[in-house]
Design a protein around this motif. Structure first.
Motif, PDB file in Angstrom:
ATOM      1  N   UNK A 130     149.892-113.969  32.413  1.00 19.59           N
ATOM      2  CA  UNK A 130     150.547-113.198  31.778  1.00 19.59           C
ATOM      3  C   UNK A 130     149.812-111.911  33.121  1.00 19.59           C
ATOM      4  N   UNK A 131     150.240-111.002  33.459  1.00 25.17           N
ATOM      5  CA  UNK A 131     149.891-109.706  33.702  1.00 25.17           C
ATOM      6  C   UNK A 131     148.542-109.005  32.155  1.00 25.17           C
ATOM      7  N   UNK A 132     149.260-109.422  31.593  1.00 23.20           N
ATOM      8  CA  UNK A 132     148.746-108.347  30.295  1.00 23.20           C
ATOM      9  C   UNK A 132     147.881-109.415  29.487  1.00 23.20           C
ATOM     10  N   UNK A 133     147.166-110.487  30.488  1.00 23.80           N
ATOM     11  CA  UNK A 133     146.066-111.485  29.838  1.00 23.80           C
ATOM     12  C   UNK A 133     145.118-111.573  30.276  1.00 23.80           C
ATOM     13  N   UNK A 134     144.310-110.002  30.690  1.00 23.64           N
ATOM     14  CA  UNK A 134     142.849-110.160  31.053  1.00 23.64           C
ATOM     15  C   UNK A 134     141.583-111.345  30.477  1.00 23.64           C
ATOM     16  N   UNK A 135     142.113-111.923  29.501  1.00 23.42           N
ATOM     17  CA  UNK A 135     141.091-112.358  29.476  1.00 23.42           C
ATOM     18  C   UNK A 135     141.309-114.227  30.268  1.00 23.42           C
ATOM     19  N   UNK A 136     142.410-114.129  30.432  1.00 19.99           N
ATOM     20  CA  UNK A 136     142.290-115.724  31.643  1.00 19.99           C
ATOM     21  C   UNK A 136     142.105-115.095  33.008  1.00 19.99           C
TER      22      UNK A 136
ATOM     23  N   UNK B 229     145.798-125.781  34.363  1.00 20.86           N
ATOM     24  CA  UNK B 229     146.299-124.756  32.620  1.00 20.86           C
ATOM     25  C   UNK B 229     144.608-125.527  32.219  1.00 20.86           C
ATOM     26  N   UNK B 230     144.628-124.020  30.836  1.00 18.52           N
ATOM     27  CA  UNK B 230     143.390-123.832  30.097  1.00 18.52           C
ATOM     28  C   UNK B 230     143.856-122.721  28.683  1.00 18.52           C
ATOM     29  N   UNK B 231     143.107-123.903  27.983  1.00 18.41           N
ATOM     30  CA  UNK B 231     142.857-122.651  26.194  1.00 18.41           C
ATOM     31  C   UNK B 231     142.482-123.437  25.505  1.00 18.41           C
ATOM     32  N   UNK B 232     141.936-122.501  24.720  1.00 19.62           N
ATOM     33  CA  UNK B 232     140.901-122.421  23.784  1.00 19.62           C
ATOM     34  C   UNK B 232     141.249-121.955  21.873  1.00 19.62           C
ATOM     35  N   UNK B 233     141.273-122.677  21.136  1.00 21.22           N
ATOM     36  CA  UNK B 233     141.016-122.287  19.687  1.00 21.22           C
ATOM     37  C   UNK B 233     140.814-120.172  20.239  1.00 21.22           C
ATOM     38  N   UNK B 234     141.446-119.418  18.803  1.00 21.29           N
ATOM     39  CA  UNK B 234     140.628-118.465  18.389  1.00 21.29           C
ATOM     40  C   UNK B 234     139.316-118.161  18.707  1.00 21.29           C
ATOM     41  N   UNK B 235     138.870-118.989  17.691  1.00 20.41           N
ATOM     42  CA  UNK B 235     137.742-119.047  17.631  1.00 20.41           C
ATOM     43  C   UNK B 235     136.348-119.361  18.348  1.00 20.41           C
ATOM     44  N   UNK B 236     136.619-119.903  19.952  1.00 18.89           N
ATOM     45  CA  UNK B 236     135.665-120.747  21.011  1.00 18.89           C
ATOM     46  C   UNK B 236     136.059-119.166  22.150  1.00 18.89           C
ATOM     47  N   UNK B 237     136.688-118.915  22.173  1.00 21.72           N
ATOM     48  CA  UNK B 237     137.216-117.379  22.991  1.00 21.72           C
ATOM     49  C   UNK B 237     136.339-116.727  22.823  1.00 21.72           C
ATOM     50  N   UNK B 238     135.861-115.812  24.170  1.00 20.52           N
ATOM     51  CA  UNK B 238     134.973-115.363  24.149  1.00 20.52           C
ATOM     52  C   UNK B 238     133.577-115.848  24.664  1.00 20.52           C
ATOM     53  N   UNK B 239     133.185-117.112  24.287  1.00 20.40           N
ATOM     54  CA  UNK B 239     132.055-117.497  24.737  1.00 20.40           C
ATOM     55  C   UNK B 239     131.851-118.161  25.646  1.00 20.40           C
ATOM     56  N   UNK B 240     132.460-117.636  26.445  1.00 23.69           N
ATOM     57  CA  UNK B 240     132.021-118.754  28.266  1.00 23.69           C
ATOM     58  C   UNK B 240     132.796-119.999  28.591  1.00 23.69           C
ATOM     59  N   UNK B 241     133.512-120.456  27.251  1.00 26.78           N
ATOM     60  CA  UNK B 241     133.765-122.070  27.337  1.00 26.78           C
ATOM     61  C   UNK B 241     134.825-122.254  28.293  1.00 26.78           C
ATOM     62  N   UNK B 242     135.745-121.301  28.432  1.00 23.37           N
ATOM     63  CA  UNK B 242     137.342-121.805  29.491  1.00 23.37           C
ATOM     64  C   UNK B 242     135.879-121.931  30.684  1.00 23.37           C
ATOM     65  N   UNK B 243     135.647-120.468  31.133  1.00 28.30           N
ATOM     66  CA  UNK B 243     135.383-120.894  32.284  1.00 28.30           C
ATOM     67  C   UNK B 243     134.287-121.794  32.667  1.00 28.30           C
TER      68      UNK B 243
END
Length: 173
Positions: free
Chosen positions: A131-137, A94-108
């Motif tokens: 979740x089905x609608x969590x396309x970012x994940x 499992x993983x997760x980021x604070x909103x300000x860090x999302x979209x920068x490739x950090x999770x991948x």
């Protein structure tokens, strides 16, 4: 346990004291937290880690890692295992980021490091879901090399698998 270092991140293995601070919502101990850390997911993961430690001891490399930025050490999220491998060599992540860090490739980036660790420790399969609608994940897991492996009414399942290393033949005498 050693930290996992990537190009932009340090995955810091969480200690019991750090997990307790995450649950309490108080950085203490000189920790640096980005705004919004810990998220609800980080608190849930820290609680699971604390239960595991209390029940069976520190899960070693199959615990939680705080995702920190290399330049300043600020915690921006978490990544980790839901526990040690099962009898077939499978772990769940499992993983997760604070909103300000999302979209920068950090999770991948963090997930790729965790997958390398799992493989180096003899894990044969890593599972995750979103979740089905969590396309970012979904994108995070596919960018890290995981592939869709089914779905139910709520989530899409992802996994990656490796063939176990062959056992060398016994030495001849």
């Amino acid at each position: 346990m050693d930290e996992l270092v990537t190009a932009r991140l340090v995955l810091h293995p969480m200690t019991v004291a750090e997990a307790e601070r995450v649950v309490a919502g108080s950085p203490g101990g000189g920790a640096r937290w980005a705004a919004g850390y810990p998220t609800d997911g980080d608190v849930l993961a820290a609680r699971r880690f604390l239960r595991t430690c209390a029940d069976t001891g520190d899960p070693g490399p199959f615990g939680n890692y705080e995702i920190r930025l290399r330049p300043d050490g600020r915690a921006i999220g978490g990544v980790g295992f839901h526990g040690p491998a099962d009898a077939e060599g499978t772990v769940t992540i499992g993983y997760g980021l604070v909103p300000s860090a999302r979209g920068s490739g950090y999770a991948s980036e963090a997930l790729r490091a965790l997958l390398r660790l799992a493989r180096s420790r003899g894990i044969t399969r890593v599972k995750g879901d979103a979740d089905h609608d969590n396309l970012a994940s979904h994108h995070v897991m596919t960018a890290a090399g995981m592939r869709p492996a089914g779905q139910d009414e709520r989530v899409t399942y992802f996994e990656t698998a490796w063939t176990p290393a062959p056992t060398p033949p016994p030495a001849r005498r």
